[in-house]
Design an enzyme around this catalytic site. Structure first.
Site, PDB file in Angstrom:
ATOM      1  N   CYS A  26       0.864  -1.173   0.000  1.00  0.00           N
ATOM      2  CA  CYS A  26       0.000   0.000   0.000  1.00  0.00           C
ATOM      3  C   CYS A  26       0.902   1.225   0.000  1.00  0.00           C
ATOM      4  CB  CYS A  26      -0.962  -0.018   1.196  1.00  0.00           C
ATOM      5  SG  CYS A  26      -0.164  -0.148   2.796  1.00  0.00           S
ATOM      6  N   HIS A 564      32.098  -7.596  24.846  1.00  0.00           N
ATOM      7  CA  HIS A 564      31.577  -8.953  25.030  1.00  0.00           C
ATOM      8  C   HIS A 564      30.276  -9.083  24.238  1.00  0.00           C
ATOM      9  CE1 HIS A 564      29.855 -12.497  26.978  1.00  0.00           C
ATOM     10  NE2 HIS A 564      31.045 -12.737  27.529  1.00  0.00           N
TER      11      HIS A 564
END
Length: 645
Positions: A26, A564
């Site tokens: 759309c 990390h």
């Protein structure tokens, strides 16, 4: 080729080509029908550059792209090799709740023509405006031609709907078009005006109908089907059932022409005799009900529709109201539903403008400009999903302001007389065909001003814009304070840039006590949106875990940085991680160190939240953190200072 990689990533994360039944688009969204929505990686899609957000509604999996959705759609179709000429098969259509299937049906029928529908309405609206201000004479040739340009689609709307409805239901679109052509055939439409009725059916009831012709002795109630909606949709539904039945029983050698021939011979008379009149009466009743509700209290109706329209859009529920509005134009010559929601895009634009002016977040400021422009022109998804909803309060203030604007529209009786455009282009649709610019039109201007000003003021004063965008870093009274790099003069300092693209979070928010408590050092966490880790400093790789999920870097000035990737990802044993450096390597700031597969790590059940830690904070007298909510590699993340002026 601009959107090729984005398209590949979207197809991959909706579950692959084999998981896609169909895809359409759309104004701002790719609308997928998926065989199994659980196979889609929703969070990954939401985090992609180029994707605003993901919605699941009405049996559709909706990937919100923004204003360039049509370009992305073309690339998705090309990359995926999808067939856009047919819709899902009958078995797939039966999946989902009745409500989901209804919304999916309506969106599938109307979405393909929304652009040209809005364009035609805008032309009709501007033509009425030109007459109202005296620029055109409604008897002149210019007006007549412009009126034909704008009116043609609406007059022959059943033909377009015949095509889209047959396609949606799984039939041959051209059969639907021929059925619709018969409904608007001029010779039949002109019979009531040229002759007297043979007799009258249902005399004395609301369904009283004169009969002018018969079909093999069966009375035919002639209706006006030009500009109608429901009759052709219902006819198309039955036409598909009949066509499929005939295709099974008619020999293949003559199937090509006998199937459409018998389908037309059955459906068209059936439509004129039964389907058309019943559907037309249903249309009239539907229009009367909406007018009745509006007449009870236009103000309350305006506040309800105005206040909740954006919520309806979020869940795809607005598709249940759009066909009612189109039907109202057909039956009553006007509609209040689309008029009462007029203020919502302007209220959102005003809220975004307030954010644009006040925010200190550069990414938010950058996003605000196109979102503001889009909202002015009636396209709300970029601003709603990308800015207002994440900040929460601006979205709430937009709903409140839109509700008040809707109440004002109801008070002034503002009504649309054509299916006009969106945003500013909807103004001309409120001009009365005979009265021109009246108080209702003035009321629409007042509603927009009030709604916009209210949304702007509320958002600017109470939106908590920078408060919600700012990351509050941990504060150790002895070692660091929460200040920005602009608030201090650096002496012997170091700047650590972000190693990842993603969302910045406080360490205290992550689910690992060793990091969250500050025991490992001072820093922030990043929720990555891309699986690439770059060096945040120039220095030496002093630690590289064999599992490649964590890396340590020491800068030339002695700052020790630990990155990390994820929580407990050591358990993966290096799977999904690729390292481009080794321990002892010297690296420049911005060098690619590690790549990791976000999707697979998440599938394995691990969080990818990544702490970026200064493990020797005692070396520094002052540590400050970015105020950015979203960071990219090379953008400042942490500032270390040995002293301050």
């Amino acid at each position: 080729m601009k959107y090729e990689q984005l398209s590949k990533d979207i197809i991959k994360n909706v579950g692959g080509k084999e998981n896609v039944i169909s895809v359409v688009h759309c104004i701002t969204r790719l609308r997928f029908k998926l065989r199994d929505e659980s196979k889609a990686n929703t969070e990954v899609l939401k985090d992609m550059d180029g994707v605003v957000t993901v919605m699941k509604s009405g049996g559709q999996y909706q990937v919100v792209i923004g204003n360039h959705v049509s370009d992305v759609f073309k690339e998705v179709v090309a990359v995926g090799g999808f067939d856009t000429t047919t819709d899902q098969d009958e078995d797939d259509q039966e999946k989902g709740s009745l409500f989901d299937r209804f919304i999916d049906m309506i969106s599938g029928i109307f979405t393909p023509i929304l652009g040209v529908l809005a364009a035609s309405g805008m032309i009709k609206g501007f033509n009425a405006l030109f007459v109202a201000v005296g620029w055109l004479d409604d008897t002149g040739g210019t007006y007549q031609i412009l009126n034909a340009v704008g009116d043609a689609l609406f007059y022959f709307l059943p033909i377009l709907l015949g095509y889209t409805a047959m396609k949606k239901f799984g039939g041959t679109p051209f059969i639907g078009m021929v059925i619709a052509m018969a409904l608007v055939y001029p010779a039949l439409e002109g019979i009531p005006a040229a002759s007297d009725p043979l007799y009258t059916l249902f005399a004395g009831t609301m369904f009283e109908s004169p009969v002018y012709i018969e079909f093999f002795g069966i009375p035919v109630i002639l209706m006006t089907y030009s500009m109608s909606v429901i009759p052709i949709i219902v006819s198309a539904f039955f036409a598909v059932k009949i066509e499929k039945f005939l295709a099974k029983v008619i020999p293949s050698v003559v199937k090509m022409f006998l199937v459409p021939m018998f389908t037309l011979l059955v459906v068209i008379p059936l439509t004129f005799i039964i389907i058309g009149p019943i559907a037309t009466w249903a249309s009239q009743m539907l229009g009367d009900v909406t007018v009745w509700v509006y007449d009870l209290s236009p103000i309350i109706a305006g506040m309800f529709l105005g206040g909740f329209w954006l919520v309806f859009v979020m869940f795809g529920l607005h598709w249940g109201l759009v066909p009612i509005a189109i039907n109202n134009f057909t039956v009553n010559g006007s509609d209040a539903i689309l008029a009462l929601i007029f203020v919502h895009s302007f209220a959102l634009a005003a809220a975004i403008l307030a954010i644009w002016i006040k925010t200190k977040n550069e990414k938010t400021k950058t996003l605000s400009a196109p979102a503001f422009i889009s909202a002015i022109f009636g396209v709300t998804e970029p601003g709603m999903y990308g800015i207002a909803l994440p900040l929460k309060r601006p979205f709430i203030f937009t709903l409140i302001s839109s509700a008040i604007g809707g109440g004002i529209l109801g008070f002034f009786g503002t009504t649309g007389y054509v299916m006009g455009g969106l945003g500013v282009f909807q103004f001309p649709s409120f001009i009365h065909p005979e009265e021109g610019i009246n108080t209702a039109v003035i009321g629409s201007l007042i509603a927009v001003v009030v709604g916009s000003v209210l949304a702007f003021v509320l958002t600017y004063l109470f939106g908590g814009i920078n408060k919600q965008e700012t990351i509050k870093p941990e504060i150790d009274a002895d070692k660091s304070v929460a200040v920005t790099t602009e608030q201090v003069d650096l002496v012997n300092g170091e700047v650590i840039t972000s190693p990842l693209a993603g969302e910045v979070r406080q360490l205290s928010e992550i689910k690992d006590e060793s990091f969250a408590s500050g025991a490992m050092g001072k820093g922030v966490a990043i929720e990555p949106i891309e699986g690439k880790l770059f060096s945040p400093v120039t220095g030496t790789i002093t630690a590289l875990f064999p599992t490649k999920h964590a890396i340590g870097i020491t800068t030339e000035d002695g700052a020790e940085i630990l990155i990390h990737v994820g929580m407990d990802t050591v358990n993966l044993g290096g799977q999904y991680f690729t390292s481009y450096v080794e321990q002892g390597d010297k690296v420049e700031k911005g060098k690619l160190l590690i790549e990791f597969d976000l999707v697979e790590i998440k599938k394995a059940g691990y969080l990818v939240t990544t702490p970026v830690i200064v493990t020797n904070p005692d070396k520094y007298g002052l540590i400050s953190f970015t105020e950015q909510h979203i960071v990219k590699p090379t953008e400042t993340l942490i500032t270390l200072e040995n002293d301050a002026k």
